[in-house]
Design a protein around this motif. Structure first.
Motif, mmCIF file in Angstrom:
data_model
loop_
_atom_site.group_PDB
_atom_site.id
_atom_site.type_symbol
_atom_site.label_atom_id
_atom_site.label_comp_id
_atom_site.label_asym_id
_atom_site.label_seq_id
_atom_site.Cartn_x
_atom_site.Cartn_y
_atom_site.Cartn_z
ATOM 1 N N GLU A 71 1.024 -1.281 -0.041
ATOM 2 C CA GLU A 71 0.096 0.142 -0.100
ATOM 3 C C GLU A 71 0.772 1.216 -0.022
ATOM 4 O O GLU A 71 1.925 1.288 0.712
ATOM 5 C CB GLU A 71 -0.995 0.022 1.202
ATOM 6 N N GLY A 72 0.450 2.229 -0.593
ATOM 7 C CA GLY A 72 1.100 3.573 -0.747
ATOM 8 C C GLY A 72 1.985 3.549 -1.737
ATOM 9 O O GLY A 72 1.693 3.019 -3.032
ATOM 10 N N ASP A 73 3.155 4.359 -1.975
ATOM 11 C CA ASP A 73 4.044 4.335 -2.983
ATOM 12 C C ASP A 73 5.445 4.574 -2.498
ATOM 13 O O ASP A 73 5.743 4.735 -1.169
ATOM 14 C CB ASP A 73 3.696 5.406 -4.145
ATOM 15 N N ILE A 74 6.428 4.501 -3.338
ATOM 16 C CA ILE A 74 7.811 4.666 -3.091
ATOM 17 C C ILE A 74 8.513 5.595 -4.385
ATOM 18 O O ILE A 74 8.411 4.926 -5.454
ATOM 19 C CB ILE A 74 8.837 3.587 -3.011
ATOM 20 N N ALA A 75 9.014 6.864 -4.116
ATOM 21 C CA ALA A 75 9.836 7.424 -4.988
ATOM 22 C C ALA A 75 11.218 7.080 -5.087
ATOM 23 O O ALA A 75 11.933 7.399 -3.909
ATOM 24 C CB ALA A 75 9.624 8.827 -4.874
ATOM 25 N N VAL A 85 8.590 6.412 -9.560
ATOM 26 C CA VAL A 85 7.493 6.282 -8.375
ATOM 27 C C VAL A 85 6.762 5.123 -8.617
ATOM 28 O O VAL A 85 6.247 4.818 -9.764
ATOM 29 C CB VAL A 85 6.724 7.317 -8.509
ATOM 30 N N ILE A 86 7.042 4.025 -7.650
ATOM 31 C CA ILE A 86 6.319 2.734 -7.905
ATOM 32 C C ILE A 86 5.021 2.701 -6.931
ATOM 33 O O ILE A 86 5.254 3.018 -5.706
ATOM 34 C CB ILE A 86 7.016 1.475 -7.770
ATOM 35 N N LEU A 138 15.399 -2.066 -11.304
ATOM 36 C CA LEU A 138 14.222 -2.129 -12.231
ATOM 37 C C LEU A 138 12.735 -1.897 -11.232
ATOM 38 O O LEU A 138 12.883 -2.175 -10.205
ATOM 39 C CB LEU A 138 13.974 -3.323 -13.011
ATOM 40 N N GLY A 139 11.844 -0.952 -11.704
ATOM 41 C CA GLY A 139 10.801 -0.919 -10.825
ATOM 42 C C GLY A 139 9.304 -1.278 -11.899
ATOM 43 O O GLY A 139 9.283 -0.790 -12.802
#
Length: 284
Positions: A71-75, A85-86, A138-139
């Motif tokens: 849940e959420g995201d990561i930059a 940004v995944i 890789l994202g």
């Protein structure tokens, strides 16, 4: 069936305002070769105008990170020039190799709007022959990761690397590590066969399972013996599992901070190279 050596409870280790559980390493287990480290962040809800994730620029060498954004995201940003940004359901795979600097923070949108956050970060060892390989990243977003459906749809999952029931994973890897996340409805059942020489990584994110007739609850990591190929997994409630297996490397592992090498001399060299700027420049 493969026997269980021990069930390890994750230790609670909050990082600032970030809820964090650490299943490995703990006082009871150091690693399951080649799986080195797992942090489970959340679940929690961030308010609007929050500071987001606290993982600013830091170096790595000699290992890989696999980050599951539940849940959420990561930059993500690194000194190799990669940015992404995944979002929820996506996965990042970073091969630190010879060394790079990276940061994992929340997107500007998440910091402004807030929302639910739950993230797993798994560290994988690299064998000596690949420790100084060129760094890679890789994202993949959720829709780029192959899915699997089992037990008449009562089990759904993402195949991240390797294979699961002949479904190939999203990421090609140096080391043939098999990883998947699986969601079970209550009473769903799964039988798996894992090569006897492979070590298994079995972490219960939420819910509760009977695995080979042993009860395992949420926030617990199962350590198996290498004495049989068969696993029988029954969900006692709606549950989520991080499952992996791999051939152990059987090499010396020296971990100091963000570096994982085969000797103390190599660790010293990693710190020297980082301080000398050999892991890349960091530009805000």
């Amino acid at each position: 069936m493969r026997s269980i050596k021990k069930v390890h409870k994750a230790e609670y280790r909050p990082i600032a305002d970030l809820i964090t559980y650490s299943p490995m390493p703990t006082g009871s287990i150091q690693m399951i070769d080649p799986f080195l480290f797992l942090n489970h962040h959340g679940p929690q809800k961030y308010p609007p105008n929050n500071n987001g994730l606290p993982f600013g620029p830091h170096p790595h060498r000699g290992m890989e990170t696999v980050t599951f954004i539940l849940e959420g995201d990561i930059a993500h940003k690194d000194s190799g020039g990669h940015k992404s940004v995944i979002e929820s359901g996506g996965v990042q795979w970073m091969t630190a190799g010879s060394g790079l600097i990276h940061a994992e923070v929340s997107s500007e949108e998440f910091k402004k709007e807030g929302g639910d956050l739950e993230i797993l970060q798994l560290w994988l060892n690299l064998p000596a022959k690949y420790k100084m390989t060129k760094p890679q990243y890789l994202g993949f977003q959720k829709d780029q990761i192959p899915t699997i459906s089992l037990d008449d749809g009562k089990i759904t999952g993402q195949v991240v690397s390797g294979k699961l029931k002949e479904v190939a994973g999203a990421f090609d890897t140096f080391t043939n590590i098999n990883l998947a996340t699986l969601k079970f409805e209550k009473e769903a059942k799964l039988e798996l066969s894992v090569p006897i020489e492979h070590n298994i990584f079995f972490y219960v994110i939420n819910g509760e399972f009977d695995v080979n007739e042993n009860q395992v609850k949420a926030l617990n990591l199962v350590e198996f013996n290498n004495d049989d190929e068969q696993l029988q997994i029954n969900a006692k409630a709606g549950s989520t599992l991080l499952f992996g297996h791999a051939q152990p490397f059987d090499e010396p592992v020296i971990a100091r901070g963000p570096f994982v090498m085969n000797s103390l001399d190599e660790i010293d060299q990693a710190y020297s190279d980082f301080q000398a700027g050999k892991m890349g420049e960091w530009n805000e």
